[in-house]
Design an enzyme around this catalytic site. Structure first.
Site, PDB file in Angstrom:
ATOM      1  CB  CYS A 185     -51.799 102.760  38.791  1.00 14.59           C
ATOM      2  SG  CYS A 185     -50.407 102.258  38.263  1.00 14.59           S
ATOM      3  N   GLY A 215     -52.049  97.664  24.686  1.00 17.58           N
ATOM      4  CA  GLY A 215     -51.779  97.451  23.168  1.00 17.58           C
ATOM      5  C   GLY A 215     -52.972  96.603  22.738  1.00 17.58           C
ATOM      6  CB  ILE A 247     -43.878 102.986  34.836  1.00 17.02           C
ATOM      7  CG1 ILE A 247     -43.802 102.413  33.401  1.00 17.02           C
ATOM      8  CG2 ILE A 247     -42.785 104.069  35.255  1.00 17.02           C
ATOM      9  CD1 ILE A 247     -42.521 102.151  32.701  1.00 17.02           C
ATOM     10  CG  ASN A 282     -46.857  99.923  32.357  1.00 20.22           C
ATOM     11  OD1 ASN A 282     -46.868 100.510  33.164  1.00 20.22           O
ATOM     12  ND2 ASN A 282     -48.205  99.755  31.591  1.00 20.22           N
TER      13      ASN A 282
END
Lengths: 307, 279
Positions: A130, A216, A71, A69
């Protein structure tokens, strides 16, 4: 009956199942899938000082046993968070841990101070890891900067401070040590691993941001190893384990490796009731194994090499 | 964020009743789930994990629009259909699932289409974008309702990709076809079919589109030029389907005129065409 309560320094949680920032929306979105008041705690999406549009799409792509990801911390800013989301969060019946990201140390401190004055927040998690914005990563890889940040935030905010660390470093232990020394109540690890996916025919990365954070089941072994590394080096520092946790057995693996609590992240995307089910399943699995209190199994993993 | 209005959704383990080919690379899967079948509305979607029986491969669910609700002899909803085109690992895995296996699904999701218009409706579909319009046609064409007729303008690359045309006919929806290669119907864009009708002076009370972004952008321009009410259903890439992951954002015009990235899964997938900022 297993006593499901766990402690992170002075913070006691009803059970070890938290939900990871960025995977549970602002919690409201999940209320039809999860009995929120059963969770050990909720961590809404990262909040920044000012609204951020986030990155262009595609922002996510599935990979082998995981996803990337980028985002980009899409959110409406801290004032909107306090006015719009916090009143709801106060009603969910689970401890609320607010997750914040500043563009620099001063912004982190100002945001923590602002939230420290708000009722209904149990702790603050600092997103210094992040991978999809440059400043967070820069800060989180530097032990000295992490120590300085935690110290300053603590002096301005009365709430327990949790530092969410990046795995994108050679050795996470000195960074965790710096956070501990500065008075962090706990560290969360791991955030996502930097990775990429490629469309070779188009000669392009698939993500619009080119690179993203891998999460994941694929990252679970790395997360377990990092939790164990930190737990062995810093046995007094509470750890919140994150990384590919989708089942009660996954969570228990993290507990014995040294985590006092866990965060369910990407699993919520593909199994929206996972965190809810995990609360009871952890207790029943532990009871089957003769465990009386989850606290007593934290960090009980023994090395096969006699360590 | 604000303005989301959930009915359900439910997270279920649903049994596959059948999973049958209906056109080239195109399948219709029927899932037994009375709760979802009884609450899902046209334009809403479900997330389906394609691995089956708890498999983590592929990992994420895939968003698929309601095609039709299946009822028993007494009229009670017992199952629902979705129609999908095999385009990647997920839909390929889904096409290998067999009747009797179970799938992890969650829904209904999204906002769905609005109420029936006071006059004729035109549905404009490109590629696999026809799938939401069967349930919509059934809903809007109810006897005694305000919508007297519905036409599906259906464009595909080639005739062998046409899926469910007989279903639309059976539901009373008139169908006109366009193909990129001229193998059926009009040789050209599906939006040409609408332009031709508008040039003849037709004025549908409502136009609804679903398909590739370029087609939807052309449809938005065309309907705006003619002052027609048009909604579009967007098909952005999603990881969760319920607003948690922020993958599926699209630039949507806000009441103050600014554009903001909004989640297609919870604020859409249906938006007014003039509210979407087309790149």
């Amino acid at each position: 009956m297993v006593d499901p309560r766990v402690t992170l320094g002075r913070l006691t949680l009803p059970n070890p199942v938290l939900v990871a920032s960025g995977t549970f929306g602002y919690v409201r979105e999940m209320s039809t899938f999860v009995r929120l008041d059963r969770l050990g705690g909720v961590i809404p999406k990262t909040v920044t000082a000012r609204p951020r549009a986030g990155n262009p799409t595609p922002r996510t792509v599935e990979t082998a046993a995981g996803m990337l990801n980028a985002i980009g911390l899409d959110n409406d800013g801290i004032d909107h968070f306090v006015a719009h989301h916090l009143p709801y969060l106060r009603t969910v019946g689970a401890p609320v841990i607010a997750n914040i990201a500043g563009e620099d140390e001063d912004q982190f401190v100002a945001m923590a101070a602002q939230l420290g004055g708000e009722p209904g927040i149990a702790a603050i998690e600092l997103n210094i890891s992040c991978p999809n914005v440059s400043h967070g990563l820069d800060l989180g890889v530097d032990a000295e900067a992490v120590g300085r940040l935690v110290k300053r935030v603590r002096s301005e905010c009365p709430l327990p401070i949790i530092a969410k660390l990046t795995p994108n470093v050679t050795n996470v232990v000195p960074i965790a040590a710096a956070a501990a020394e500065a008075g962090a109540a706990a560290v969360s690890l791991i955030n996502t691993l930097r990775g990429m996916a490629v469309d070779w025919r188009r000669r392009r990365p698939i993500l619009a941001y080119d690179v993203g954070g891998l999460s994941g089941p694929a990252v679970k072994p790395i997360a377990l190893r990092m939790v164990w590394d930190v737990a062995r080096a810093l046995p007094e520092l509470p750890i919140i384990g994150i990384g590919g946790i989708a089942t009660a057995d996954d969570a228990l693996e993290f507990l014995v490796a040294g985590a006092s609590a866990v965060q369910v992240g990407t699993a919520t995307f593909y199994d929206p009731t996972a965190a809810d089910r995990m609360v009871d399943e952890i207790a029943s699995r532990a009871a089957e194994a003769g465990v009386r209190s989850l606290r007593e199994i934290v960090g009980t993993l023994r090395s096969n090499r006699g360590g | 964020m604000s303005g989301t209005d959930f009915q359900g959704p439910f997270h279920r383990c649903a049994t596959i009743v059948e999973n049958v080919p209906v056109a080239r690379e195109t399948y219709r899967i029927r899932l037994a789930d009375p709760a979802i079948a009884g609450s899902i509305r046209p334009g809403q979607f479900v997330m389906i994990r394609p691995g089956g029986d708890g498999s983590d491969d592929p990992l994420l669910g895939r968003p698929l629009a309601l095609y039709d609700v299946v009822r028993d002899a007494s009229g009670a909803p017992v199952a629902f259909d979705v129609v999908y085109l095999v385009i990647g690992r997920g839909t390929s895995a889904l096409s290998r699932r067999r009747a009797g296996e179970s799938l992890s699904i969650w829904g209904p999701l999204g906002n769905g289409f609005g109420r029936a218009p006071e006059g004729p409706a035109v549905f404009v579909a490109g590629g696999i974008g026809q799938t939401p319009f069967l349930a919509l046609g059934r809903d809007w064409l109810q006897p005694g309702g305000p919508c007297p007729s519905a036409t599906l303008l259906y464009g595909v690359r080639s005739a062998d990709l046409l899926a469910g045309v007989d279903d639309f006919h059976a539901a009373g929806v008139h169908v006109e076809i366009a193909t990129d290669d001229g193998s059926a119907g009009h040789h050209g864009f599906v939006t040409d079919l609408l332009a031709r009708r508008l040039d003849r002076g037709e004025r549908p009370a409502k136009v609804v589109g679903c398909g590739p972004p370029a087609m939807l952008a052309a449809l938005a321009r065309l309907t705006e030029r003619h002052g027609l009410d048009c909604d579009v259903s967007l098909e952005n890439h999603m990881a969760c389907g319920f607003g948690a992951c922020f993958s599926c954002v699209a630039p949507i015009r806000q009441p103050d005129g600014s554009a903001d990235l909004r989640r297609v899964c919870v604020e859409g997938p249906v938006f007014p065409a003039r509210g979407v900022v087309w790149s």
